[in-house]
Design a protein around this motif. Structure first.
Motif, PDB file in Angstrom:
ATOM      1  N   ILE A  10       0.785  -1.132  -0.044  1.00  0.00           N
ATOM      2  CA  ILE A  10      -0.130   0.060   0.061  1.00  0.00           C
ATOM      3  C   ILE A  10       0.685   1.188   0.049  1.00  0.00           C
ATOM      4  O   ILE A  10       2.070   1.192   0.475  1.00  0.00           O
ATOM      5  CB  ILE A  10      -0.819  -0.085   1.145  1.00  0.00           C
ATOM      6  N   LEU A  12       2.232   4.163   1.480  1.00  0.00           N
ATOM      7  CA  LEU A  12       2.522   4.684   2.723  1.00  0.00           C
ATOM      8  C   LEU A  12       3.035   5.994   2.765  1.00  0.00           C
ATOM      9  O   LEU A  12       3.454   6.542   4.023  1.00  0.00           O
ATOM     10  CB  LEU A  12       3.027   3.585   3.668  1.00  0.00           C
ATOM     11  N   HIS A  14       1.819   8.987   2.963  1.00  0.00           N
ATOM     12  CA  HIS A  14       1.334   9.982   3.678  1.00  0.00           C
ATOM     13  C   HIS A  14       1.987  10.091   5.063  1.00  0.00           C
ATOM     14  O   HIS A  14       1.766  10.909   5.742  1.00  0.00           O
ATOM     15  CB  HIS A  14      -0.224   9.724   3.582  1.00  0.00           C
ATOM     16  N   HIS A  15       2.802   8.969   5.400  1.00  0.00           N
ATOM     17  CA  HIS A  15       3.522   8.940   6.594  1.00  0.00           C
ATOM     18  C   HIS A  15       4.600   9.654   6.632  1.00  0.00           C
ATOM     19  O   HIS A  15       5.386   9.903   7.716  1.00  0.00           O
ATOM     20  CB  HIS A  15       3.807   7.477   7.050  1.00  0.00           C
ATOM     21  N   HIS A 223       1.551   7.424  14.390  1.00  0.00           N
ATOM     22  CA  HIS A 223       1.597   6.446  13.563  1.00  0.00           C
ATOM     23  C   HIS A 223       2.822   5.876  13.305  1.00  0.00           C
ATOM     24  O   HIS A 223       3.089   5.323  12.164  1.00  0.00           O
ATOM     25  CB  HIS A 223       1.311   7.196  12.074  1.00  0.00           C
ATOM     26  N   CYS A 251      -1.323  -2.495  13.921  1.00  0.00           N
ATOM     27  CA  CYS A 251      -0.824  -1.655  13.255  1.00  0.00           C
ATOM     28  C   CYS A 251      -1.505  -1.235  11.652  1.00  0.00           C
ATOM     29  O   CYS A 251      -1.427  -0.137  11.446  1.00  0.00           O
ATOM     30  CB  CYS A 251       0.781  -1.722  13.186  1.00  0.00           C
ATOM     31  N   VAL A 252      -1.853  -2.398  11.079  1.00  0.00           N
ATOM     32  CA  VAL A 252      -2.491  -2.287   9.910  1.00  0.00           C
ATOM     33  C   VAL A 252      -3.997  -1.559  10.325  1.00  0.00           C
ATOM     34  O   VAL A 252      -4.054  -0.547   9.404  1.00  0.00           O
ATOM     35  CB  VAL A 252      -2.774  -3.810   9.475  1.00  0.00           C
ATOM     36  N   GLU A 253      -4.664  -1.904  11.329  1.00  0.00           N
ATOM     37  CA  GLU A 253      -5.732  -1.353  11.574  1.00  0.00           C
ATOM     38  C   GLU A 253      -5.631   0.365  11.795  1.00  0.00           C
ATOM     39  O   GLU A 253      -6.668   0.961  11.284  1.00  0.00           O
ATOM     40  CB  GLU A 253      -6.531  -2.131  12.739  1.00  0.00           C
ATOM     41  N   ASP A 255      -3.224   2.017  10.887  1.00  0.00           N
ATOM     42  CA  ASP A 255      -2.101   2.669   9.818  1.00  0.00           C
ATOM     43  C   ASP A 255      -0.905   3.035  10.779  1.00  0.00           C
ATOM     44  O   ASP A 255      -0.465   4.339  10.754  1.00  0.00           O
ATOM     45  CB  ASP A 255      -2.854   3.421   9.220  1.00  0.00           C
ATOM     46  N   GLN A 306       2.280  -5.532   3.773  1.00  0.00           N
ATOM     47  CA  GLN A 306       1.982  -4.300   3.331  1.00  0.00           C
ATOM     48  C   GLN A 306       3.195  -3.515   3.228  1.00  0.00           C
ATOM     49  O   GLN A 306       2.909  -2.168   2.765  1.00  0.00           O
ATOM     50  CB  GLN A 306       0.932  -3.755   4.415  1.00  0.00           C
ATOM     51  N   ARG A 308       5.017  -2.173   5.749  1.00  0.00           N
ATOM     52  CA  ARG A 308       5.073  -1.048   6.544  1.00  0.00           C
ATOM     53  C   ARG A 308       5.778  -1.164   7.857  1.00  0.00           C
ATOM     54  O   ARG A 308       5.789  -0.572   8.886  1.00  0.00           O
ATOM     55  CB  ARG A 308       3.583  -0.770   7.253  1.00  0.00           C
TER      56      ARG A 308
END
Lengths: 533, 533
Positions: A10, A12, A14-15, A223, A251-253, A255, A306, A308
């Motif tokens: 995905i 990511l 925006h982090h 985050h 952490c997925v839930e 984000d 993912q 992350r």
């Protein structure tokens, strides 16, 4: 292996922090089209002539990759395991790096000591790429990898990349002191999460995240989650597979990006068995490849479908701390920004380190390095066993599953005075020492370098909640005055909140001689007995 | 030497950023009282056992400190100076560092490759302390010194220490590209100050500071000035003593901290004399100590009686860029905060670098290293001469003092077509090339690695202000397509403002072979002639 292509990871981005978002391509990238073209003459760089590097060659005597025993020593000879290793040492190999290569492509100082690409020396990168692939088995194809200047510098750059000042980072309630010392002045707020003997507690993490009140907290919901999942510093705890899966799913839930700082990964020593019960050869590991299979998996493998997770690997515990060299593995979205940061700061580490370590590793080869890691693991296992054996000798240790707080659910040893005999009443004793009181509890670590001791101040005659911090410092000072240094718990306390009824001490078994470890435990026993009188 | 005790240095701590102010003592400092006490057993640190460092020794073949000639070669043999050096090379010395010391206090890997104090290896620190004292002669007693991981990382930490995001830093209008790439994303604003051939212009600096409008600018008046004062990157300009004094005095008046990034300090090549006028032995420097006396003084010496200079020294240009090692010299107020930052990031550099470089330097000794630096200086002098000689061969260069802009006041060479003869009229020529037009101007650098060329686009047939950037890039691309890479001026432009009538190119003479330099200048001449047709 759950093979997920990185294109499916995905987005990511925006982090990224404002700083990271502003880091564009490096200025030289604009010229890249022409760089390295055959026949082109470059007068563009500011490169000194390698003819003027005063080193004409570098050499090193390196140990055989199987120099450290593959099997633990017998319990009876614990005291001498180090000496037997040193006296029966296998022959060294000489590595040598010339200034100019004998064959094109050979590693050479004229190239490696020059300004270089900051993603890392090619000969080191290819070793690491293969190592990550074989050992961690990432859950998605082709994670990005670049070197960094040690995990501490690596983390410094990660937090600047992921967080704007004023934002919070989820950490274990007791965590690596240097990370706290790095974050707080820079304006990143540690958000402590309660832990047990497997590290961060999933329900506590969910409670914090699902009840996050941005206004009351004065900052957005965090985050980023920072964790030392194996042989955690300072508690020595290890996060198992099931716990990792639970934390990853949370952490997925919510984000959240996981930063896996894992310098002790190959120091997975296994469960401690008291000396009396240890059997010769019971936990012998002869096959390095089999051993790798038994290790608690990284977040990279199985879990991180993912992209992350940003994993920090270090050579500090497996080769030498002074190397200030390690590597990032993770989602290219993040690694590209870390590379931009390296380009304007560390350049990804020293070339003296990477030249020598690269040559060492490529001389040993992949299988040799894995064998070396097994030897290192066995040595720290011996050390862990020895320190715990000494504790057994100095205290009455009672195995229990009933401890509260961060030791809840673990096999805990409850430490009483050596003279204590279970079931016997000490109330009639003339001595004012209550032999029946538990002075401290300890979970023998299964990984890493540290034993974490929780002292029960409730059992102290002068106990009163308002004196708790005083008591932790008082006992620490008493022990130091008697000639032994432990690391006091407050150094690692991310919450800043005192836990009045308990004090903590981190005891390292990584470096002291066996004589010193034994003597230190004797002194500790004398001091704490007196302390509880 | 103006000896002012550091106690008299003014308190400059109000210049610290919020982050630096928040950096207190390191956690371990609290335990320092007990550290290193004789007889104390430390189980406090997280130190791996040095028994498990796989390097049992490190060695290096190092050049003799007088391997590079002390005297420049004859002009007639310029092409072969490098080969004559390589073929007449003096014998190497072998340095060797054992894991365990033969005598207590000897440098050894068991100590140096361990986690160490971040202020730098003691054996390196004592060499540097003596070097700074003898070579820079600081204007106040006992400036603080610690190592860093190279000047680029060093600057990164200085700007974080001195500035809050959103604040400005005074820089030369053309400055080191990496510093711009570091600052802008992190929210530090480069405030460009116009320069001439000696660097920053005092009256321009005063004009900016005295007319600073905080509201209109959206930021407070800058309190940090960044300068590469010797062999500036990219322009090759050197700030002389008088200019340094003027700039320093302005910085006192406006309370500004000077960051002196000085990697090219020992590459002070002296004035360029065209080949035809060069006399054998005219600028021979035989005595290294005498040579040191002739160098343009650092801001540290003579000028910095207030302790408002932070000097960055690097081994990148004198030993090897891959070392990622250098040092800070400055006011203890600042150096203590930089050390706190190093403790949570770089640890002050790699121990492989500092062990090998420390051994190299201590083998050579102070006088030997100064001799080495003189040899390096002579090599770059030969290179500077060779590139300028090539330029003479390809163009008609006319010495002039009448150039405008950043070259105002300098001895400038105005470059015209080779066929140009002064005083002759070309208006009757059939060719449409105007041999009388100046294509570019150049100041032969007196230091460093770079020749900075200013191309006069006003003399280009298609000149129009709105095409200026296009022209700079078009000429750069034409040259690259013909097989030569220069560094284009926009990479170094701190103002972001185009100067429509001119374009700039940085030409490095530091690394290419003489054949390549000659060929590159031939290609440049062909391309620029065609460009101006």
């Amino acid at each position: 292996m759950e093979a997920v292509n990185k294109q499916n990871a995905i987005d990511l981005s925006h982090h990224l922090s404002d700083v990271a978002r502003a880091r564009g391509v490096s200025p030289l990238k604009a010229l890249q089209k022409y760089f390295g073209q055959p026949g082109i003459i470059s007068l563009a760089g500011g490169l000194p002539s390698p003819a003027y590097f005063p080193f004409d060659s570098l050499s090193g005597e390196i140990q055989a990759s199987d120099a450290l025993p593959a099997t633990p020593s017998r319990p009876t000879s614990t005291l001498s395991w180090l000496w037997s290793y040193l006296s029966s040492k296998k022959a060294d190999t000489t590595i040598s790096i010339p200034k100019y290569p004998a064959h094109p492509g050979d590693i050479n100082l004229a190239t490696t000591l020059q300004y270089s690409t900051v993603e890392g020396l090619p000969q080191l990168r290819s070793f690491i790429d293969n190592f990550v692939d074989k050992v961690y088995r990432p859950a998605y194809a082709n994670p990005a990898i670049i070197t960094h200047a040690g995990n501490t510098d690596g983390w410094d750059k990660v937090v600047h990349m992921l967080c704007n000042p004023g934002e919070g980072v989820l950490v274990d309630v007791f965590t690596y002191a240097t990370v706290l010392a790095q974050m707080q002045p820079a304006g990143y707020k540690p958000i402590p999460v309660d832990i047990d003997f497997q590290g961060m507690l999933p329900h506590e993490l969910v409670a914090i995240l699902s009840n996050w009140d941005e206004v009351a907290r004065g900052m957005p919901r965090p985050h980023v989650l920072y964790q030392v999942p194996v042989g955690q510093n300072p508690t020595g705890m290890t996060t198992g597979s099931r716990r990792k899966k639970e934390l990853y799913d949370i952490c997925v839930e919510f984000d959240i990006i996981i930063v896996e700082d894992d310098p002790y990964y190959f120091l997975q020593e296994g469960p401690y068995v008291p000396k009396a019960q240890r059997q010769n050869g019971a936990d012998v590991i002869r096959d390095p490849e089999h051993w790798i299979e038994t290790l608690s998996p990284s977040y990279l493998s199985r879990f991180d479908h993912q992209g992350r997770v940003i994993r920090l690997d270090s050579f500090s515990k497996t080769i030498a701390p002074g190397s200030r060299l390690g590597w990032y593995t993770g989602n290219p979205i993040f690694i590209e920004k870390l590379q931009r940061n390296n380009e304007v700061s560390s350049f990804g580490g020293s070339a003296f380190s990477s030249t020598l370590i690269s040559t060492l590793l490529n001389t040993w080869g992949h299988d040799g390095y894995v064998r070396w890691l097994l030897g290192i693991r066995n040595q720290y296992t011996e050390r862990r066993n020895f320190l715990m054996d000494c504790m057994h000798e100095e205290f009455s240790l009672q195995a229990s599953y009933t401890e509260k707080g961060i030791l809840d659910g673990a096999l805990v040893y409850l430490a009483r005075n050596k003279s204590y005999l279970p079931g016997r009443s000490y109330s009639d004793e003339k001595s004012n020492v209550d032999y029946g009181n538990v002075m401290f509890s300890v979970v023998p670590p299964t990984s890493g370098m540290f034993v974490w001791v929780r002292v029960n101040f409730e059992n102290h005659a002068n106990y009163s909640p308002e004196f708790a911090k005083t008591l932790e410092m008082k006992l620490w000072t008493d022990i130091a005055e008697a000639g032994v240094l432990f690391a006091p718990g407050w150094m690692f306390n991310a919450s800043g909140v005192e836990t009045p009824h308990e004090g903590h001490y981190r005891i390292s078994f990584s470096n002291a001689s066996t004589e010193d470890m034994r003597r230190a435990l004797q002194i500790f026993a004398q001091v704490i007995r007196k302390f509880f009188v």
